[in-house]
Scaffold this motif. Structure first.
Motif, short mmCIF file in Angstrom:
data_model
loop_
_atom_site.label_atom_id
_atom_site.label_comp_id
_atom_site.label_asym_id
_atom_site.label_seq_id
_atom_site.Cartn_x
_atom_site.Cartn_y
_atom_site.Cartn_z
N LYS A 188 0.84 -1.20 0.00
CA LYS A 188 0.00 0.00 0.00
C LYS A 188 0.87 1.25 0.00
CE LYS A 188 -3.74 2.61 0.59
NZ LYS A 188 -3.24 3.92 0.98
N SER A 189 1.94 1.24 0.78
CA SER A 189 2.76 2.46 0.78
C SER A 189 3.50 2.60 -0.55
CB SER A 189 3.67 2.55 2.00
OG SER A 189 4.62 1.55 1.98
N ASN A 190 3.87 1.49 -1.18
CA ASN A 190 4.41 1.58 -2.55
C ASN A 190 3.38 2.22 -3.48
OD1 ASN A 190 6.75 0.33 -1.86
ND2 ASN A 190 6.36 -1.58 -2.94
N THR A 191 2.13 1.79 -3.31
CA THR A 191 1.07 2.32 -4.18
C THR A 191 0.84 3.80 -3.91
OG1 THR A 191 0.06 0.13 -4.08
CG2 THR A 191 -1.29 1.90 -5.00
N ASP A 192 0.88 4.17 -2.62
CA ASP A 192 0.76 5.60 -2.28
C ASP A 192 1.83 6.40 -3.01
OD1 ASP A 192 -1.36 5.19 -0.55
OD2 ASP A 192 -0.09 4.97 1.22
N ALA A 193 3.07 5.87 -2.97
CA ALA A 193 4.18 6.58 -3.63
C ALA A 193 3.95 6.65 -5.14
CB ALA A 193 5.50 5.88 -3.31
N ALA A 194 3.46 5.54 -5.70
CA ALA A 194 3.22 5.52 -7.15
C ALA A 194 2.15 6.53 -7.54
CB ALA A 194 2.81 4.11 -7.59
N LEU A 195 1.09 6.59 -6.74
CA LEU A 195 -0.07 7.42 -7.11
C LEU A 195 0.26 8.92 -7.07
CD1 LEU A 195 -3.05 5.40 -5.59
CD2 LEU A 195 -2.47 5.72 -8.00
N HIS A 197 2.44 10.13 -8.71
CA HIS A 197 2.81 10.45 -10.09
C HIS A 197 1.70 10.09 -11.08
CE1 HIS A 197 6.80 11.16 -8.56
NE2 HIS A 197 6.70 10.01 -7.91
N CYS A 198 0.49 9.87 -10.57
CA CYS A 198 -0.63 9.50 -11.45
C CYS A 198 -1.74 10.55 -11.33
CB CYS A 198 -1.18 8.13 -11.07
SG CYS A 198 0.05 6.83 -11.10
N LYS A 199 -2.69 10.43 -12.26
CA LYS A 199 -3.83 11.36 -12.22
C LYS A 199 -4.55 11.30 -10.87
CE LYS A 199 -5.53 10.92 -16.94
NZ LYS A 199 -6.53 10.16 -17.67
N ASP A 200 -5.09 12.42 -10.42
CA ASP A 200 -5.82 12.45 -9.14
C ASP A 200 -7.04 11.56 -9.13
OD1 ASP A 200 -4.08 14.27 -8.29
OD2 ASP A 200 -5.37 16.04 -8.62
N THR A 201 -7.55 11.25 -10.32
CA THR A 201 -8.80 10.50 -10.38
C THR A 201 -8.61 9.00 -10.16
OG1 THR A 201 -8.43 10.48 -12.75
CG2 THR A 201 -10.03 12.09 -11.91
N VAL A 202 -7.36 8.52 -10.14
CA VAL A 202 -7.14 7.07 -9.99
C VAL A 202 -7.52 6.65 -8.57
CG1 VAL A 202 -5.47 5.18 -10.13
CG2 VAL A 202 -5.24 7.16 -11.65
N LYS A 203 -8.41 5.67 -8.48
CA LYS A 203 -8.83 5.19 -7.16
C LYS A 203 -8.03 3.97 -6.75
CE LYS A 203 -13.47 6.97 -7.54
NZ LYS A 203 -14.77 6.72 -8.15
N CYS A 204 -8.10 3.66 -5.47
CA CYS A 204 -7.27 2.58 -4.94
C CYS A 204 -8.13 1.67 -4.05
CB CYS A 204 -6.14 3.22 -4.13
SG CYS A 204 -5.02 2.03 -3.44
N LEU A 205 -8.22 0.42 -4.45
CA LEU A 205 -9.01 -0.55 -3.69
C LEU A 205 -8.03 -1.43 -2.91
CD1 LEU A 205 -11.89 -1.76 -3.27
CD2 LEU A 205 -11.44 -3.24 -5.24
N VAL A 206 -8.20 -1.48 -1.59
CA VAL A 206 -7.18 -2.11 -0.75
C VAL A 206 -7.69 -3.38 -0.08
CG1 VAL A 206 -5.55 -1.73 1.14
CG2 VAL A 206 -6.28 0.20 -0.29
N VAL A 207 -6.98 -4.47 -0.31
CA VAL A 207 -7.29 -5.72 0.39
C VAL A 207 -6.47 -5.73 1.67
CG1 VAL A 207 -7.17 -8.24 0.27
CG2 VAL A 207 -7.62 -6.92 -1.82
N LYS A 208 -7.14 -6.00 2.78
CA LYS A 208 -6.38 -6.03 4.04
C LYS A 208 -5.87 -7.45 4.26
CE LYS A 208 -7.88 -1.82 5.84
NZ LYS A 208 -8.90 -1.18 6.66
N ARG A 209 -4.67 -7.70 3.79
CA ARG A 209 -4.10 -9.04 3.89
C ARG A 209 -3.57 -9.30 5.30
NH1 ARG A 209 -2.49 -13.03 5.40
NH2 ARG A 209 -0.94 -14.46 4.54
N THR A 210 -2.83 -8.34 5.86
CA THR A 210 -2.26 -8.56 7.19
C THR A 210 -2.97 -7.73 8.26
OG1 THR A 210 -0.70 -6.74 6.91
CG2 THR A 210 0.04 -8.93 6.21
N GLY A 211 -3.68 -6.70 7.85
CA GLY A 211 -4.29 -5.80 8.81
C GLY A 211 -3.27 -4.81 9.38
N GLY A 212 -2.06 -4.84 8.83
CA GLY A 212 -1.01 -3.93 9.30
C GLY A 212 -1.35 -2.48 8.97
N GLN A 213 -0.57 -1.58 9.58
CA GLN A 213 -0.91 -0.17 9.44
C GLN A 213 -0.62 0.37 8.04
OE1 GLN A 213 1.03 2.29 12.27
NE2 GLN A 213 -0.70 3.70 12.32
N THR A 214 -1.51 1.21 7.57
CA THR A 214 -1.28 1.91 6.30
C THR A 214 -1.84 3.32 6.43
OG1 THR A 214 -3.44 1.27 5.43
CG2 THR A 214 -1.60 -0.18 4.88
#
Ligand code: WTA
Length: 638
Positions: A188-195, A197-214
């Protein structure tokens, strides 16, 4: 093997002849593997001529790929396990997901995607660990007619954003963390960093695999688990055209940035299902395990689409071969009574190095067929696989294919062909391999010849284009050898007429079965402030097959040091991902170039291989002393 194989040697001969002499008739019949909504009348419409390349199969038929992989099995095998999910930690319970449960989850996920605004034809990037949600997401996209593009979870934020932007995705599906080998990657934090550099409109659907903090951005981030709980499990599969894109998968080429390989629906599914059944001699009720990651084409075709189209039980493994120890693969084979096991030579070599005791403690009596893919397998690894794992009773299918080909193109068939360690043996049905003289393009007839490998005719699983760049598609695959699909591989046809892949003939290297463009690593290196120039080649590596060898010229005034060495390795890992980490860096005051300034990689490859005696023609070098210096440094191992 006590049961009758699907194809015997004599059947192979007659079916192969039919498949190439009456390609239309052959593929018309095979098209029957798919449940069509509107049956096709046209089988094939293909043109390989430069400037006019177009590839169409079953073009007027309509279907839904997800319905073929899930819904059509409900009546006959609704309670059969579709996916066995084996988690990273063997202490955690495996999940057995039946076709009915798979159906419900895919429908729910489809509704979640639609509620986030994803529509037919939209692109969805999937950046997930090996968890069932990855399969749900793929099939949910297929169900609503969206196009998925999976990015391997080992890629960096930069690589992820390039792919999200490359296909203009509306949504990225990720997880909080990806556990692997006892460690966790913060996806998720990799995705945060990637986003960023992407359009503001890109949404992010997150699966909670470990329940760890994000971190969480309301209005952009959505909780997949919560939404699926609330979503309806009723979803009507969209009626798609056979030639509608099913997925885009980025892969490395010899030049430039990775290209988005496009596969479409009807032909791809037909080919994935057929090769899965025939090549692995899959029979109803078998448990099939492909150890690849769904981030690669092998996972697409042989974890998800092929096996599920055939109503198989397919294993999805989250972990690595050596965690908690080197018996893990074999423990899983025993636990789930695996019948077909498909992995990469690099894994076999790594496990071989740990000794056979790890295998011998496990009951592998259910294994019937073994497979390998991704790179040439050396005879020593082949023999170990055959003797220690297969106990000499399991045929080994050495399957040669590519992201571009959608499924296997050359392989021995179990029960039909003799096997030679390291040989891909025979073309699959409908595949017309030809060996050409590399420089002239002349067809090398007869046996005992070696050259470049091209394919003379299309097959239903062939890629259709490069996303957004059809011209690059034509130039990459159809311009070097007119009228043929150029594979980029070298090949030998031996005295018996059997095929051996000799490796890439372009600037693509194969590191632990992961395909990488040397140009990508070079552009990562030169993006570093202290690097003036870089050239990257592959060199033989005992476990990885090939390692990454970088020649680096520093900016004026910069001095080589151990710290800089480590810094550059880390730099490439962050630019591309851990899989691209350089194995060796050689400081190069200068690089060998032609007078027109082109880097002579052929020479650099030889130096990296410690093969100084046969550098080949060096007469076009602008400055021959550069080569002497590099060799001296190499010999002194710096
Ligand atoms: C290489 C993986 C020898 C080859 C499915 C090809 C192989 C590239 C084999 C494609 C094999 C794949 N024997 N070489 N059995 N299988 N290759 O796109 O060089 O990741 O061109 O697809 O891997 O890699 P890709």
């Amino acid at each position: 093997m006590t049961r009758t194989p699907h194809v015997t040697l004599s059947q192979y001969g007659s079916l192969y002849s039919e498949s190439v002499s009456d390609s239309e008739g052959f593929w018309r019949r095979e098209g029957g593997r798919v449940d069509w909504i509107k049956p096709f009348t046209k089988v094939k419409d293909v043109n390989f001529d430069l400037g006019h390349v177009s590839i169409n199969w079953y073009a007027d038929g309509t279907l839904n790929v997800a319905a073929n992989c899930v819904d059509r099995h409900l009546a006959t095998r609704g309670d059969q396990t579709a996916i066995i999910w084996e988690p990273d930690d063997p202490k955690d319970a495996a999940k057995h997901i039946t076709y009915k449960q798979l159906h419900a989850s895919v429908c729910k996920m489809a509704n979640v995607l639609e509620s986030l605004g994803v529509r037919r034809g939209d692109r969805v990037v999937i950046y997930l660990p090996m968890i069932p949600e990855a399969a749900y997401a793929m099939l949910a996209c297929a169900r609503i007619g969206a196009i998925h593009s999976i990015v391997f979870a080992g890629f960096s934020p930069d690589a992820l954003s390039a792919r999200i932007n490359g296909c203009d995705a509306k949504l990225v599906i990720t997880a909080d963390h990806a556990p692997r080998g006892g460690r966790a990657t913060a996806l998720k934090s990799n995705t945060d960093a990637a986003l960023l550099h992407c359009k503001d409109t890109v949404k992010c659907l997150v699966v909670k695999r470990t329940g760890g903090q994000t971190t969480w951005i309301d209005g952009r981030d959505y909780d997949c688990g919560e939404m699926m709980l609330e979503a309806s499990d009723i979803s009507h599969p969209a009626e798609m055209n056979a030639e509608d894109p099913l997925f885009i998968l980025y892969t490395s080429g010899s030049t430039g940035q990775p290209k988005g390989v496009v596969h479409t629906s009807g032909g791809y599914l037909t080919y994935a299902a057929m090769t899965h059944e025939i090549v692995f001699d899959y029979h109803d009720g078998d448990v099939f395990w492909c150890t690849a990651d769904v981030g690669w084409v092998t996972g697409h075709s042989y974890i998800v689409y092929g096996p599920l189209a055939n109503g198989a039980t397919t294993i999805m493994f989250e972990g690595v071969p050596t965690y908690p120890d080197a018996s893990r693969f074999w423990q899983v084979c025993e636990k789930h009574k695996v019948n077909q096991f498909y992995t990469a030579p690099t894994a076999i070599r790594a496990l071989m190095g740990q000794g056979k005791s790890f295998v011998e403690g496990c009951d592998l009596s259910d294994l019937k067929v073994l497979g390998t893919v991704g790179e040439p397998i050396n005879p020593e690894a082949w023999n170990w696989y055959n003797d220690v794992v297969g106990k000499g009773k399991c045929p080994i299918v050495d399957t040669w294919w590519q992201t571009e080909t959608g499924g296997h193109l050359m392989t021995p068939l179990p029960g039909a062909h003799e096997m030679k360690p390291g040989s891909a043996m025979k073309p699959f049905f409908g595949i017309k391999p030809m060996v050409l003289e590399p420089a002239s393009g002349e067809v090398l007839e007869g046996n005992d010849v070696e050259g470049v490998l091209v394919i003379a005719d299309s097959w239903p699983g062939q890629m259709r284009t490069i996303w957004g760049d059809h011209e690059r598609f034509e130039k990459t695959y159809f311009s070097d050898y007119k009228g043929y699909y150029f594979t980029g591989d070298g090949c030998k046809r031996d005295a018996d007429g059997d095929y051996w892949i000799t490796g890439r003939v372009d600037d693509v290297i194969n590191v632990s079965g992961h395909r990488m463009g040397t140009a990508e690593v070079e552009s990562a290196l030169v993006a570093h402030a202290k690097v003036a120039e870089a050239a990257v080649v592959g060199y033989p590596h005992a476990i990885k097959g090939q390692g990454i060898y970088c020649y680096v010229t520093l900016m004026n005034g910069e001095e080589p040091s151990d710290e800089l060495y480590q810094e550059l390795r880390k730099w490439v890992r962050t630019e591309i991902g851990p899989i691209a980490s350089p194995d060796l860096i050689q400081w190069a005051p200068g690089l060998p170039k032609t007078r027109s300034g082109k880097i002579m990689r052929r020479i650099l490859r030889k130096i990296a291989e410690d093969d100084f005696a046969t550098l080949g023609d060096t007469s076009t070098l602008a400055d021959p002393t550069v080569v002497t210096d590099l060799i001296t440094n190499r010999m002194n191992k710096q």
